[in-house]
Write a protein that holds these residues in place. Structure first.
Motif, PDB file in Angstrom:
ATOM      1  N   ARG A  65       5.294  -2.253   5.483  1.00 16.80           N
ATOM      2  CA  ARG A  65       4.068  -1.990   4.742  1.00 16.80           C
ATOM      3  C   ARG A  65       2.978  -2.903   5.289  1.00 16.80           C
ATOM      4  NH1 ARG A  65       5.103  -1.826  -1.450  1.00 16.80           N
ATOM      5  NH2 ARG A  65       5.701  -3.983  -1.131  1.00 16.80           N
ATOM      6  N   MET A  66       1.736  -2.425   5.326  1.00 20.15           N
ATOM      7  CA  MET A  66       0.639  -3.181   5.928  1.00 20.15           C
ATOM      8  C   MET A  66       0.321  -4.474   5.178  1.00 20.15           C
ATOM      9  SD  MET A  66      -0.569  -1.952   8.698  1.00 20.15           S
ATOM     10  CE  MET A  66      -2.228  -2.581   8.800  1.00 20.15           C
ATOM     11  N   GLY A  67       0.303  -4.457   3.865  1.00 24.12           N
ATOM     12  CA  GLY A  67      -0.163  -5.608   3.108  1.00 24.12           C
ATOM     13  C   GLY A  67       0.751  -6.804   3.170  1.00 24.12           C
ATOM     14  N   ASP A  68       2.020  -6.621   2.796  1.00 20.00           N
ATOM     15  CA  ASP A  68       2.932  -7.760   2.701  1.00 20.00           C
ATOM     16  C   ASP A  68       4.101  -7.699   3.669  1.00 20.00           C
ATOM     17  OD1 ASP A  68       4.238  -5.655   1.545  1.00 20.00           O
ATOM     18  OD2 ASP A  68       4.731  -6.684  -0.324  1.00 20.00           O
ATOM     19  N   GLY A  69       4.201  -6.674   4.459  1.00 18.73           N
ATOM     20  CA  GLY A  69       5.256  -6.591   5.457  1.00 18.73           C
ATOM     21  C   GLY A  69       6.600  -6.150   4.906  1.00 18.73           C
ATOM     22  N   ALA A  70       6.635  -5.694   3.650  1.00 20.41           N
ATOM     23  CA  ALA A  70       7.898  -5.221   3.073  1.00 20.41           C
ATOM     24  C   ALA A  70       8.304  -3.913   3.753  1.00 20.41           C
ATOM     25  CB  ALA A  70       7.750  -4.999   1.578  1.00 20.41           C
ATOM     26  N   GLU A  71       9.601  -3.769   3.990  1.00 20.08           N
ATOM     27  CA  GLU A  71      10.082  -2.569   4.652  1.00 20.08           C
ATOM     28  C   GLU A  71      10.137  -1.409   3.646  1.00 20.08           C
ATOM     29  OE1 GLU A  71      13.507  -1.073   7.720  1.00 20.08           O
ATOM     30  OE2 GLU A  71      13.379  -3.183   7.151  1.00 20.08           O
ATOM     31  N   LYS A  72       9.484  -0.315   3.954  1.00 19.53           N
ATOM     32  CA  LYS A  72       9.411   0.850   3.084  1.00 19.53           C
ATOM     33  C   LYS A  72      10.547   1.816   3.440  1.00 19.53           C
ATOM     34  CE  LYS A  72       6.121   2.000   0.976  1.00 19.53           C
ATOM     35  NZ  LYS A  72       5.855   2.059  -0.408  1.00 19.53           N
ATOM     36  N   LYS A 108      17.845  -9.528  -6.881  1.00 23.74           N
ATOM     37  CA  LYS A 108      16.993  -9.889  -8.015  1.00 23.74           C
ATOM     38  C   LYS A 108      15.646  -9.176  -7.936  1.00 23.74           C
ATOM     39  CE  LYS A 108      19.875 -13.103  -9.391  1.00 23.74           C
ATOM     40  NZ  LYS A 108      20.744 -12.908 -10.512  1.00 23.74           N
ATOM     41  N   LEU A 109      15.216  -8.803  -6.755  1.00 24.54           N
ATOM     42  CA  LEU A 109      13.989  -8.054  -6.512  1.00 24.54           C
ATOM     43  C   LEU A 109      12.734  -8.769  -7.011  1.00 24.54           C
ATOM     44  CD1 LEU A 109      15.288  -4.504  -7.459  1.00 24.54           C
ATOM     45  CD2 LEU A 109      15.128  -5.495  -5.192  1.00 24.54           C
ATOM     46  N   GLY A 110      12.787 -10.063  -7.139  1.00 24.70           N
ATOM     47  CA  GLY A 110      11.608 -10.839  -7.528  1.00 24.70           C
ATOM     48  C   GLY A 110      11.141 -10.585  -8.939  1.00 24.70           C
ATOM     49  N   ARG A 111      12.041 -10.156  -9.838  1.00 21.65           N
ATOM     50  CA  ARG A 111      11.675  -9.815 -11.205  1.00 21.65           C
ATOM     51  C   ARG A 111      12.649 -10.481 -12.173  1.00 21.65           C
ATOM     52  NH1 ARG A 111       7.723  -7.713  -9.070  1.00 21.65           N
ATOM     53  NH2 ARG A 111       7.299  -5.513  -8.848  1.00 21.65           N
ATOM     54  N   GLY A 148      13.699  14.496  -6.917  1.00 21.58           N
ATOM     55  CA  GLY A 148      14.535  14.673  -5.736  1.00 21.58           C
ATOM     56  C   GLY A 148      14.334  13.625  -4.668  1.00 21.58           C
ATOM     57  N   LYS A 149      13.199  12.913  -4.684  1.00 17.82           N
ATOM     58  CA  LYS A 149      12.993  11.833  -3.726  1.00 17.82           C
ATOM     59  C   LYS A 149      11.923  10.880  -4.249  1.00 17.82           C
ATOM     60  CE  LYS A 149       9.536  13.675  -0.548  1.00 17.82           C
ATOM     61  NZ  LYS A 149       9.245  13.946   0.842  1.00 17.82           N
ATOM     62  N   ILE A 150      12.019   9.621  -3.798  1.00 17.19           N
ATOM     63  CA  ILE A 150      11.023   8.608  -4.137  1.00 17.19           C
ATOM     64  C   ILE A 150      10.749   7.761  -2.898  1.00 17.19           C
ATOM     65  CG2 ILE A 150      11.560   8.452  -6.591  1.00 17.19           C
ATOM     66  CD1 ILE A 150      13.197   5.941  -6.008  1.00 17.19           C
ATOM     67  N   GLU A 151       9.568   7.160  -2.868  1.00 17.08           N
ATOM     68  CA  GLU A 151       9.215   6.249  -1.784  1.00 17.08           C
ATOM     69  C   GLU A 151       9.079   4.855  -2.380  1.00 17.08           C
ATOM     70  OE1 GLU A 151       5.552   5.494   1.305  1.00 17.08           O
ATOM     71  OE2 GLU A 151       6.025   7.557   0.712  1.00 17.08           O
ATOM     72  N   THR A 152       9.819   3.891  -1.851  1.00 12.76           N
ATOM     73  CA  THR A 152       9.842   2.539  -2.396  1.00 12.76           C
ATOM     74  C   THR A 152      10.217   1.558  -1.290  1.00 12.76           C
ATOM     75  OG1 THR A 152      10.790   1.189  -4.168  1.00 12.76           O
ATOM     76  CG2 THR A 152      12.230   2.814  -3.177  1.00 12.76           C
ATOM     77  N   THR A 153      10.459   0.314  -1.659  1.00 12.02           N
ATOM     78  CA  THR A 153      10.903  -0.653  -0.658  1.00 12.02           C
ATOM     79  C   THR A 153      12.391  -0.461  -0.388  1.00 12.02           C
ATOM     80  OG1 THR A 153      11.408  -2.353  -2.294  1.00 12.02           O
ATOM     81  CG2 THR A 153       9.175  -2.340  -1.381  1.00 12.02           C
ATOM     82  N   LEU A 154      12.856  -0.998   0.705  1.00 10.11           N
ATOM     83  CA  LEU A 154      14.246  -0.813   1.111  1.00 10.11           C
ATOM     84  C   LEU A 154      15.216  -1.441   0.116  1.00 10.11           C
ATOM     85  CD1 LEU A 154      16.166   0.264   3.271  1.00 10.11           C
ATOM     86  CD2 LEU A 154      15.952  -1.937   4.434  1.00 10.11           C
TER      87      LEU A 154
END
Length: 174
Positions: free
Chosen positions: A161-168, A6-9, A29-35
């Protein structure tokens, strides 16, 4: 699109977010996001790339009559003086007819193109010209992965991630 996460949305926001990230992945060709988001975008991207590979050569060459404005040496439209029925003079653009060869999609490729357009957004470059992402998928990306059976993308984990601890993670086309 999203079946498990659901990704919280809410649904419409989640689908729009995944559509944007899929578009960015194909474009850059690439993106940076949460796991979690990367895993969802990976499944969507792999499915449309496999669809593009399947339908990449399913077209025919057709000659079409094209009417265009004639251009002068400087690249401006060539004009000529003309007179209207009531006697007034005006400038009319000179047109020229040419026969051009174009690709005509077969029905299954046209359906695949429309499926891809439902999955990705329309994109413009800096000058405002539209970028044809389905053409990029059928042309560049499909030829690149032609001999492969699945596994067109790779997820590289970056840590928390530093702020909320989500895995990038970085999601990239192989």
């Amino acid at each position: 699109m999203a079946k498990d996460r659901k990704l919280g949305r809410k649904t419409d926001l989640r689908l729009a977010m995944l559509k944007c990230q899929t578009t960015d992945l194909i474009l850059h060709g690439k993106i940076e996001t949460t796991l979690a988001r990367a895993k969802e975008v990976k499944s969507i991207a792999d499915s449309i790339i496999s669809l593009a590979i399947k339908e990449k050569d399913n077209f025919e060459e057709v000659e079409v009559k094209v009417v265009k404005a004639k251009l002068d040496d400087k690249g401006k439209k060539d004009t000529e003086k003309a007179t209207s029925k009531n006697g007034k003079e005006y400038f009319r653009v000179v047109k020229e007819e040419k026969m051009e060869k174009r690709q005509k999609d077969m029905p299954s490729r046209l359906h695949a193109r429309r499926k891809i357009m439902r999955t990705i957004n329309k994109v413009s470059d800096k000058d405002g010209n539209n970028i044809d992402l389905p053409a990029k998928l059928f042309g560049e990306i499909a030829t690149k992965y032609e001999g492969r059976v699945g596994g067109y993308t790779r997820i590289v984990r970056l840590g928390s991630r530093m702020g909320d601890g989500a895995e990038k993670a970085i999601l990239q086309l192989i």
